[in-house]
Design a protein around this motif. Structure first.
Motif, short mmCIF file in Angstrom:
data_model
loop_
_atom_site.label_atom_id
_atom_site.label_comp_id
_atom_site.label_asym_id
_atom_site.label_seq_id
_atom_site.Cartn_x
_atom_site.Cartn_y
_atom_site.Cartn_z
N ALA A 1 -1.88 -2.03 -3.95
CA ALA A 1 -3.06 -2.59 -3.28
C ALA A 1 -3.10 -2.18 -1.81
N THR A 2 -1.94 -2.23 -1.16
CA THR A 2 -1.87 -1.83 0.26
C THR A 2 -2.22 -0.36 0.43
N LEU A 3 -1.70 0.48 -0.46
CA LEU A 3 -1.99 1.91 -0.39
C LEU A 3 -3.48 2.18 -0.60
N LEU A 4 -4.10 1.43 -1.52
CA LEU A 4 -5.53 1.60 -1.77
C LEU A 4 -6.36 1.20 -0.55
N ILE A 5 -6.00 0.07 0.05
CA ILE A 5 -6.73 -0.38 1.24
C ILE A 5 -6.58 0.64 2.37
N SER A 6 -5.36 1.14 2.55
CA SER A 6 -5.12 2.12 3.61
C SER A 6 -5.92 3.39 3.39
N THR A 7 -6.13 3.76 2.15
CA THR A 7 -6.90 4.98 1.83
C THR A 7 -8.39 4.77 2.06
N LEU A 8 -8.90 3.58 1.75
CA LEU A 8 -10.34 3.35 1.78
C LEU A 8 -10.86 2.95 3.16
N THR A 9 -10.07 2.25 3.95
CA THR A 9 -10.60 1.74 5.22
C THR A 9 -10.76 2.86 6.24
N PRO A 10 -11.87 2.87 6.99
CA PRO A 10 -12.04 3.87 8.07
C PRO A 10 -11.39 3.44 9.38
N HIS B 1 9.15 -10.06 -10.44
CA HIS B 1 9.43 -9.60 -9.08
C HIS B 1 8.98 -8.15 -8.92
N LEU B 2 9.35 -7.33 -9.86
CA LEU B 2 9.00 -5.91 -9.79
C LEU B 2 7.49 -5.72 -9.87
N ILE B 3 6.83 -6.51 -10.72
CA ILE B 3 5.37 -6.39 -10.87
C ILE B 3 4.67 -6.77 -9.56
N ILE B 4 5.15 -7.84 -8.94
CA ILE B 4 4.55 -8.26 -7.67
C ILE B 4 4.71 -7.17 -6.60
N PHE C 1 6.98 -3.32 1.23
CA PHE C 1 6.79 -3.44 -0.23
C PHE C 1 7.57 -2.34 -0.97
N GLY C 2 7.61 -1.14 -0.36
CA GLY C 2 8.40 -0.07 -0.98
C GLY C 2 9.87 -0.43 -1.03
N GLY C 3 10.37 -1.01 0.07
CA GLY C 3 11.77 -1.45 0.05
C GLY C 3 12.01 -2.56 -0.95
N TYR C 4 11.05 -3.46 -1.10
CA TYR C 4 11.16 -4.54 -2.06
C TYR C 4 11.26 -4.01 -3.49
N VAL C 5 10.42 -2.98 -3.79
CA VAL C 5 10.43 -2.40 -5.14
C VAL C 5 11.71 -1.61 -5.38
N LEU C 6 12.17 -0.85 -4.40
CA LEU C 6 13.35 0.00 -4.58
C LEU C 6 14.65 -0.80 -4.66
N LEU C 7 14.60 -2.06 -4.24
CA LEU C 7 15.81 -2.88 -4.30
C LEU C 7 16.24 -3.13 -5.75
#
Length: 484
Positions: free
Chosen positions: A17-26, A7-10, A41-47
């Motif tokens: 992956a979302t952060l990378l896409i957000s950084t690369l897309t114009p 769960h944590l790995i997902i 996803f941040g809330g999912y990980v912090l849970l």
């Protein structure tokens, strides 16, 4: 509730992956909407750290455990649904919004898919679905809801209304429509500018139509230090009176507002009815000021920093005198005078330049001078009715009775196009009469004939006005009494 390492790995992988896409897309729209997935996803990980710190909340099979598991799954599903819709409908490599799928339609698709998943997968977890759904809707529609609430505030406070001229930030135009999402402005260029209501709520608004319909405009002009301020102000006020669009009430005024490096700065302030035509009206005012200054020999100086290497040819006084004599020789009023007498008169004349529509003389105003048209055309207008009775072209003249008798002007004369006239004052004729009384008598005879023609035209205008008024009154009487 056992939390598997998977769960944590997902969650971490999805967030990275979302952060990378957000950084690369114009694509700015994609970057903005990926914020929702990053939050989920941040809330999912912090849970997971929260549950590790509180093992009493994760007892397998408990009601709390089931609710937390449902929240975890729904949060993860919402994050992936948002990414799926963005990837399906948007170009990630260019900064462009698809024409068929605007931002609000994409938000609706995300919410619709989330409702379907919640209905068929989490149908027994209504509370969980409602809580996560509220978060998704809030993030997805934050801009839309902001526009809606801003539009509600605009409709309530009414800082402007449809039909009024406003400026919001860098945008200026007439308000044509106010909707729940945006305000539509029509600019002076005829284009439409759609301003989101949340932008309207953030920016300062200038309403040119409130609290009064007339709007004050300003025109600045620099004048040489050699011109007395009172003369300059008087010249600018006269120029403002030449512009029909400038209102007389409230009255215009002129201020001396600065002492500059090469000139004294004056500011003409005046009121207009139609702000939409402000640029054209400023053009008319500047044009009138230019011609008015030229007639009064008021200089608009060049900047003192400019150095002219060219040698300007000096005007030839003899050539100018010959040109004036040539103009006077074509005027029947002076045809009987000798060449020497015409040369004497020409040497004493003053040249004036008038712009299109400017009044050279006005009916009823005092005057002691005659004008000869050097170039252009003038129109003779008499009251009542402001009727145009004649046009005078190059070589023609007007104002002879004021010159010879000092009587007030018997008609208004208006320039048609740029016009240059010669002005002869009474002092010239006094000196001419002292030397040759017969010459003045000849001019007087010609002036009397012209005066008779003008009186005949004025009588015709009065008769036409009386007939027109009588016909109008008769029509009203018949209408009131229902007569045929």
């Amino acid at each position: 509730m056992p939390h598997y390492p998977g769960h944590l790995i997902i969650g971490v992988a999805a967030f990275a992956a979302t952060l990378l896409i957000s950084t690369l897309t114009p694509n700015r729209l994609v970057r903005r909407k990926l914020t929702l997935s990053l939050f989920l996803f941040g809330g999912y990980v912090l849970l997971h750290p929260v549950l590790l710190a509180r093992p009493d909340l994760s007892t397998p099979g408990s009601e709390i455990d089931q609710q937390l598991r449902a929240i975890e799954h729904l949060v993860l599903a919402a994050g992936f649904i948002n990414i799926f819709v963005l990837a399906l409908l948007n170009p990630f490599t260019v900064d462009r919004v698809p024409d068929r799928f605007p931002s609000i339609l994409q938000d609706a698709i995300v919410i619709g898919l989330l409702v379907i998943v919640a209905t068929f997968v989490f149908k027994d977890k209504l509370l969980t679905t409602s809580a996560v759904g509220a978060v998704v809707v809030g993030f997805a529609l934050q801009e839309t809801l902001g526009n809606a609430f801003a539009g509600l505030a605009i409709q309530t406070e009414k800082p402007f209304r449809v039909g009024e001229w406003i400026r919001v930030g860098e945008f200026e135009g007439r308000v044509t429509e106010i909707t729940w999402r945006a305000t539509k402005l029509r600019t002076k260029a005829g284009n439409f500018v759609i301003v989101p209501n949340n932008t309207m709520a953030r920016e300062a608004i200038t309403n040119y139509s409130e609290p009064l319909v007339p709007t004050r405009l300003e025109v600045d002009v620099g004048v040489s230090y050699g011109s007395p301020p009172n003369e300059v102000k008087d010249a600018i006020r006269d120029a403002l009176m030449q512009v029909p669009s400038v209102l007389t009430l409230p009255p215009p005024d002129v201020l001396l507002h600065s002492f500059d490096a090469s000139s004294i700065g004056y500011r003409a302030r005046f009121w207009v009815e139609d702000y939409e035509r402000d640029e054209q009206i400023r053009d008319q005012v500047r044009t009138a000021i230019y011609y008015g200054f030229g007639r009064r020999n008021i200089e608009i100086p060049y900047p003192i920093q400019v150095e002219y290497g060219r040698e300007w040819p000096e005007p030839d006084p003899a050539a100018r005198a010959r040109e004036r004599e040539d103009v006077l020789s074509r005027v029947d009023l002076f045809a009987r005078l000798s060449a020497e007498q015409r040369a004497e008169i020409a040497a004493s004349t003053v040249t004036h330049r008038f712009g299109d529509g400017e009044a050279i003389v006005r009916q009823g105003m005092p005057g002691q001078s005659l004008f000869v048209v050097c170039s252009g055309t003038v129109a003779v207008v008499i009251e009542p009715g402001a009727r145009e009775v004649a046009t005078i072209e190059r070589g023609g003249y007007f104002g002879e009775m004021s010159l010879l008798t000092g009587d007030a002007r018997t008609a208004t004369v208006v320039a048609r196009g740029d016009t240059v006239v010669l002005e002869l004052d009474a002092d010239v004729f006094r000196s001419l009469g002292a030397a040759d009384p017969q010459a003045v008598e000849q001019v007087a005879v010609a002036a009397i004939a012209r005066r008779a023609e003008l009186e005949q035209a004025r009588d015709a205008a009065r008769a036409a006005a009386i007939v027109g008024g009588s016909a109008s009154l008769l029509a009203r009487v018949k209408k009131f009494l229902r007569l045929r």
